[in-house]
Write a protein that holds these residues in place. Sequence first.
Motif: not given
Length: 743
Positions: A436-447
């Motif tokens: 999901e786009p939100d999951t992608v956004a959070k994963t990019i931000a976390a890493n």
Amino acid sequence: MLGEKEIVTTQDTARQQLQTATHKADSLLKPGHNCWRFTHAQRAAFLIDGADYFSALHSALEQAQQAVYIIGWDIDSRTVLVRDDTESESFPSTLGDYLDALVKRQPQLHIYILIWDFAMIYALEREPLPLYKLQWRTHQRVHFVMDDRHPFGACHHQKIVVIDDALAFVGGLDLTRGRWDTSEHSADNPQRVNSDGEPYAPFHDLELMVDGEAAVTMGDLARSRWHRATDQRLKPPEQPTKDRWPSAITPAIRDVKNIAIARTQAEYADQTPIREVECLYKDAIAAAQQYVYIENQYLTANSICMALAERLGEEQGPEVIIVLPLQSSGWLEQATMDTLRARQMRMLYEADRFNRLRICYPDGPGLDEEQDIIVHAKLMIVDDQLLRLGSANLSNRSMGLDTECDVAIEAGDREDVKQAVVGLRNRLLAEHLGSEPDTVAKTIAANDSLIAAVDELGGGERTLRELHSNVSPALDDILPDAALIDPEKPIDLSAFTAQMVPDNELQPQPGSKKSAWLKVAGALAFFGLMAAIWRFTPVGEWLNADTLAQWGDGIKGSPLSPLIALSAFLLASVTAFPITALIVVAALVFGPMQGFIYGLLGSASGAALTYGIGYQLGRNTVRRLSGSRLNQLSRQLTKRGILAVVIVRNIPVAPFTVTNMVAGATHIKFRDFMIGTVLGMGPGILGLTVFADSVARAVRNPKPSTLVWLAAIVILFGLGTFAIRRWLNKRSDSEALAAGFNA
């Protein structure tokens, strides 16, 4: 247009421009250098994949009142725009009928369709007789032109639709077969079929929809190209009073000021060369601080790959993610463009000293090498700041030879534009990774890393897999460099012709000009009349396999049946009637062995007849009749004799009749031509006649034994065809067959 040395932007300057861009003066985008002009849109929306684009276009076209411009690489009147019957109650869903209905309903509406006058190598992939389907069969206010005003070896590749200068679409999608798909890209979508009901592989692409001044600007570009192709100047439509924006589409951005249009145009006649697309790619890569995200059909552009390699070699350079198809479409592109791609990939991997590169392809459940996702998008996103999409591939052709049109949006200090760019990036990654786009956004931000996010989210069935070269070293060794296969500038026709045509054939003979034109006129009249009788009169309906089979039953016992059968093949050869259909009829009427004899003798006799016609007409006349881009076929036949004829019979570069005429005009030895024809067509005719007879027996007498026999024939025929094609693929001359690959 400034020279390349004058317009090169240094990396430091480009980075500073992208980082601090707040208005046109400080922008990375420079009209006259890496773009044509700035423009403004009240609204902009991203349409991901064909289902969204075709549906939005269908809805928008319904509102057209004055002028629609469709500019493309290809078009197919049978394309189904809307696959949901509930959306197409008021109008037909197929493109040709839909456009015809629109102009009949709206008396002031004109529709202008301009596509590339394609090379013969693409003939089997395209709709037969598009001029008839989209010009003669439709209303007189549907105007259709095939554009051949381009340098030798080039193609027109822009993909633009403009409606009343009020709404415009630009991207990578043509209105043709094999383009429609949903973002799920499932392996077995029952709606993903062409007009003939044949399924095709999942297909991924992008479009941008804009209105306002941007639509007017795209209209100017479309009218300019129409004028270059036809010498006809079109008057712009009057300012529309009604909004054309489809109500179902929510804009991704409003009040978009920094929109730029970048083009490629080769030098031709009075056209100046334009390389804005290439300049924008290099400037954006040089300016990148954090990441470069790319989706593209190809990866062969030397200047762009060198720019990426330079950034990868820097200690503090950006991450680079490139999403490509697993392999190109068709054996010829796989043997040529994929080989060139492998060379560029090796260079990029060697430059990646700090592990900041991922070259990958999308994969999903149920997919394999025979049905992988075709990535056809032409997209680049840099640092949440710059978005560009359009028609330009990462190929040399798109940098300097083919006509291209890309659109770039720069965020500057606009937070809403930046969020729209980021949102598109996340949605695309989510599509590829099954997330999901939100999951992608959070994963990019976390890493704090796109690559780390892709690695973390890529564990499912739907994922991005790392792409490695799957090209054989032997093919890599024999393939020439990109100058012929993927050229970045127009090919020198005189030098090319000198390699193919003996010097004595280049010398004009006294009175030859008048004689040549008389030959052309006479040949055009004869073949035009024959083709018109077959295709555009009731004769075309009578001459089908069922009717011919009925006639065949009537002559089967006649002593004149061999002569009648032979005459049918000769007539088919000069009228371009499909030889395969006659071979099937011969098998159904006379049985497999007698049908094979008639089929082989008839095909050989027809080949000899049309070879003789080509020989008498001469090279220049046949070239005028068949198109200059058949030079590749001529060169193949001239250089390789019997083997070349065998190859073109099994891997057709042109229709049967055209191949024969070119062989005659090329003055290949008649003996070699006939031996190659018999060797090349014989196994296929035998397999086809046995197969047709087996099918007929199974239909008439569906016993288990006949069905088993039919299955065995199918398997043997398939294995034999595969083995022959594979052997011929290895033996074929890639240089001679290489033509302008693009889509």
